[in-house]
Motif scaffolding. Sequence first.
Motif, PDB file in Angstrom:
ATOM      1  N   GLU A  77      10.856 -16.379  -2.873  1.00  0.00           N
ATOM      2  CA  GLU A  77      11.085 -15.229  -1.679  1.00  0.00           C
ATOM      3  C   GLU A  77       9.813 -15.114  -0.882  1.00  0.00           C
ATOM      4  O   GLU A  77       9.172 -13.683  -0.689  1.00  0.00           O
ATOM      5  N   ALA A  78       9.301 -15.898  -0.331  1.00  0.00           N
ATOM      6  CA  ALA A  78       8.149 -15.853   0.472  1.00  0.00           C
ATOM      7  C   ALA A  78       8.402 -14.846   1.614  1.00  0.00           C
ATOM      8  O   ALA A  78       9.386 -14.819   2.278  1.00  0.00           O
ATOM      9  N   ASP A  79       7.555 -14.199   2.218  1.00  0.00           N
ATOM     10  CA  ASP A  79       7.308 -13.128   3.233  1.00  0.00           C
ATOM     11  C   ASP A  79       6.758 -13.906   4.578  1.00  0.00           C
ATOM     12  O   ASP A  79       5.467 -14.245   4.259  1.00  0.00           O
ATOM     13  N   PRO A  80       7.295 -13.750   5.447  1.00  0.00           N
ATOM     14  CA  PRO A  80       6.593 -14.740   6.596  1.00  0.00           C
ATOM     15  C   PRO A  80       5.041 -14.126   7.189  1.00  0.00           C
ATOM     16  O   PRO A  80       4.370 -14.815   7.612  1.00  0.00           O
ATOM     17  N   ILE A  81       5.156 -13.066   6.774  1.00  0.00           N
ATOM     18  CA  ILE A  81       3.619 -12.017   7.204  1.00  0.00           C
ATOM     19  C   ILE A  81       2.975 -11.889   5.987  1.00  0.00           C
ATOM     20  O   ILE A  81       1.652 -12.350   6.091  1.00  0.00           O
ATOM     21  N   ARG A  82       3.107 -11.382   4.891  1.00  0.00           N
ATOM     22  CA  ARG A  82       2.391 -11.252   3.732  1.00  0.00           C
ATOM     23  C   ARG A  82       2.307 -12.322   2.715  1.00  0.00           C
ATOM     24  O   ARG A  82       1.250 -12.304   1.974  1.00  0.00           O
ATOM     25  N   SER A  83       3.079 -13.473   2.823  1.00  0.00           N
ATOM     26  CA  SER A  83       2.834 -14.644   1.775  1.00  0.00           C
ATOM     27  C   SER A  83       1.727 -15.310   2.168  1.00  0.00           C
ATOM     28  O   SER A  83       1.543 -15.879   3.361  1.00  0.00           O
ATOM     29  N   ARG A  84       0.836 -15.790   1.070  1.00  0.00           N
ATOM     30  CA  ARG A  84      -0.396 -16.580   1.359  1.00  0.00           C
ATOM     31  C   ARG A  84      -0.345 -17.473  -0.148  1.00  0.00           C
ATOM     32  O   ARG A  84      -0.104 -17.068  -0.984  1.00  0.00           O
ATOM     33  N   LEU A  85      -1.280 -18.400   0.294  1.00  0.00           N
ATOM     34  CA  LEU A  85      -1.433 -19.244  -1.034  1.00  0.00           C
ATOM     35  C   LEU A  85      -2.843 -18.960  -1.373  1.00  0.00           C
ATOM     36  O   LEU A  85      -3.721 -19.216  -0.302  1.00  0.00           O
ATOM     37  N   THR A  86      -3.103 -18.562  -2.710  1.00  0.00           N
ATOM     38  CA  THR A  86      -4.430 -18.084  -2.878  1.00  0.00           C
ATOM     39  C   THR A  86      -5.802 -19.151  -2.688  1.00  0.00           C
ATOM     40  O   THR A  86      -6.715 -19.002  -2.709  1.00  0.00           O
ATOM     41  N   CYS A  87      -4.908 -20.243  -3.099  1.00  0.00           N
ATOM     42  CA  CYS A  87      -6.027 -21.637  -2.910  1.00  0.00           C
ATOM     43  C   CYS A  87      -6.681 -21.680  -1.635  1.00  0.00           C
ATOM     44  O   CYS A  87      -7.648 -22.196  -1.676  1.00  0.00           O
ATOM     45  N   GLN A  88      -6.099 -21.175  -0.780  1.00  0.00           N
ATOM     46  CA  GLN A  88      -6.312 -21.497   0.696  1.00  0.00           C
ATOM     47  C   GLN A  88      -7.305 -20.129   1.339  1.00  0.00           C
ATOM     48  O   GLN A  88      -7.769 -20.252   2.462  1.00  0.00           O
ATOM     49  N   ILE A  89      -7.647 -19.164   0.463  1.00  0.00           N
ATOM     50  CA  ILE A  89      -8.464 -18.169   0.877  1.00  0.00           C
ATOM     51  C   ILE A  89      -9.699 -18.156   0.046  1.00  0.00           C
ATOM     52  O   ILE A  89      -9.659 -17.867  -1.099  1.00  0.00           O
ATOM     53  N   LYS A  90     -10.766 -18.201   0.819  1.00  0.00           N
ATOM     54  CA  LYS A  90     -12.188 -18.220  -0.023  1.00  0.00           C
ATOM     55  C   LYS A  90     -12.749 -16.835   0.226  1.00  0.00           C
ATOM     56  O   LYS A  90     -12.607 -16.186   1.311  1.00  0.00           O
ATOM     57  N   ALA A  91     -13.332 -16.382  -1.100  1.00  0.00           N
ATOM     58  CA  ALA A  91     -13.972 -15.201  -1.083  1.00  0.00           C
ATOM     59  C   ALA A  91     -15.346 -15.054  -0.232  1.00  0.00           C
ATOM     60  O   ALA A  91     -15.925 -16.073  -0.344  1.00  0.00           O
ATOM     61  N   ASN A  92     -15.328 -13.803   0.538  1.00  0.00           N
ATOM     62  CA  ASN A  92     -16.539 -13.645   1.216  1.00  0.00           C
ATOM     63  C   ASN A  92     -16.664 -12.136   1.570  1.00  0.00           C
ATOM     64  O   ASN A  92     -15.680 -11.363   1.128  1.00  0.00           O
ATOM     65  N   GLU A  93     -17.669 -11.676   1.770  1.00  0.00           N
ATOM     66  CA  GLU A  93     -17.935 -10.146   1.768  1.00  0.00           C
ATOM     67  C   GLU A  93     -16.983  -9.318   2.515  1.00  0.00           C
ATOM     68  O   GLU A  93     -16.750  -8.084   2.110  1.00  0.00           O
ATOM     69  N   GLY A  94     -16.327 -10.129   3.493  1.00  0.00           N
ATOM     70  CA  GLY A  94     -15.360  -9.457   4.408  1.00  0.00           C
ATOM     71  C   GLY A  94     -14.031  -9.082   3.578  1.00  0.00           C
ATOM     72  O   GLY A  94     -13.028  -8.450   4.015  1.00  0.00           O
ATOM     73  N   LEU A  95     -13.832  -9.593   2.432  1.00  0.00           N
ATOM     74  CA  LEU A  95     -12.684  -9.532   1.607  1.00  0.00           C
ATOM     75  C   LEU A  95     -12.817  -8.633   0.272  1.00  0.00           C
ATOM     76  O   LEU A  95     -11.829  -8.476  -0.343  1.00  0.00           O
ATOM     77  N   GLU A  96     -13.938  -7.814   0.444  1.00  0.00           N
ATOM     78  CA  GLU A  96     -14.296  -7.075  -0.649  1.00  0.00           C
ATOM     79  C   GLU A  96     -12.995  -5.999  -0.770  1.00  0.00           C
ATOM     80  O   GLU A  96     -12.769  -5.328   0.277  1.00  0.00           O
ATOM     81  N   GLY A  97     -12.224  -5.714  -1.883  1.00  0.00           N
ATOM     82  CA  GLY A  97     -11.412  -4.826  -2.044  1.00  0.00           C
ATOM     83  C   GLY A  97     -10.263  -5.429  -1.496  1.00  0.00           C
ATOM     84  O   GLY A  97      -9.074  -4.756  -1.668  1.00  0.00           O
ATOM     85  N   LEU A  98      -9.999  -6.591  -1.278  1.00  0.00           N
ATOM     86  CA  LEU A  98      -8.713  -7.214  -0.907  1.00  0.00           C
ATOM     87  C   LEU A  98      -7.646  -6.800  -2.218  1.00  0.00           C
ATOM     88  O   LEU A  98      -8.014  -7.111  -3.349  1.00  0.00           O
TER      89      LEU A  98
END
Length: 107
Positions: A77-98
């Motif tokens: 049930e992927a959403d074209p806007i909200r769906s992401r693969l978490t393996c492709q997003i790296k933690a950085n200070e800009g994502l605090e509280g994501l």
Amino acid sequence: MVKIIYVEDNGQTHVVDVPRGASLMEGARDNGIPGIEADCGGACSCATCHAFVDPSWVDRLPAKQPMEADMLDFAHEADPIRSRLTCQIKANEGLEGLILHIPERQA
């Protein structure tokens, strides 16, 4: 460390410290977050680390690369806007509280 909030389909919330530079999939896997299976270990060759990004965060993440977009075709049930693969997003200070919402099930 970057605080990431994972919300299970049943509403259970997990606030996790993810090391800067680690993927959000690694953060979930290393902290035993249910629903992030990570079968391929972060190689972007499955869709078992799929999550829905909270709407307030969609525009603040880096764009999907073509390989990630292709793999999301296999996500449950992927959403074209909200769906992401978490393996492709790296933690950085800009994502605090994501906030990431884990789907009912993975592909």
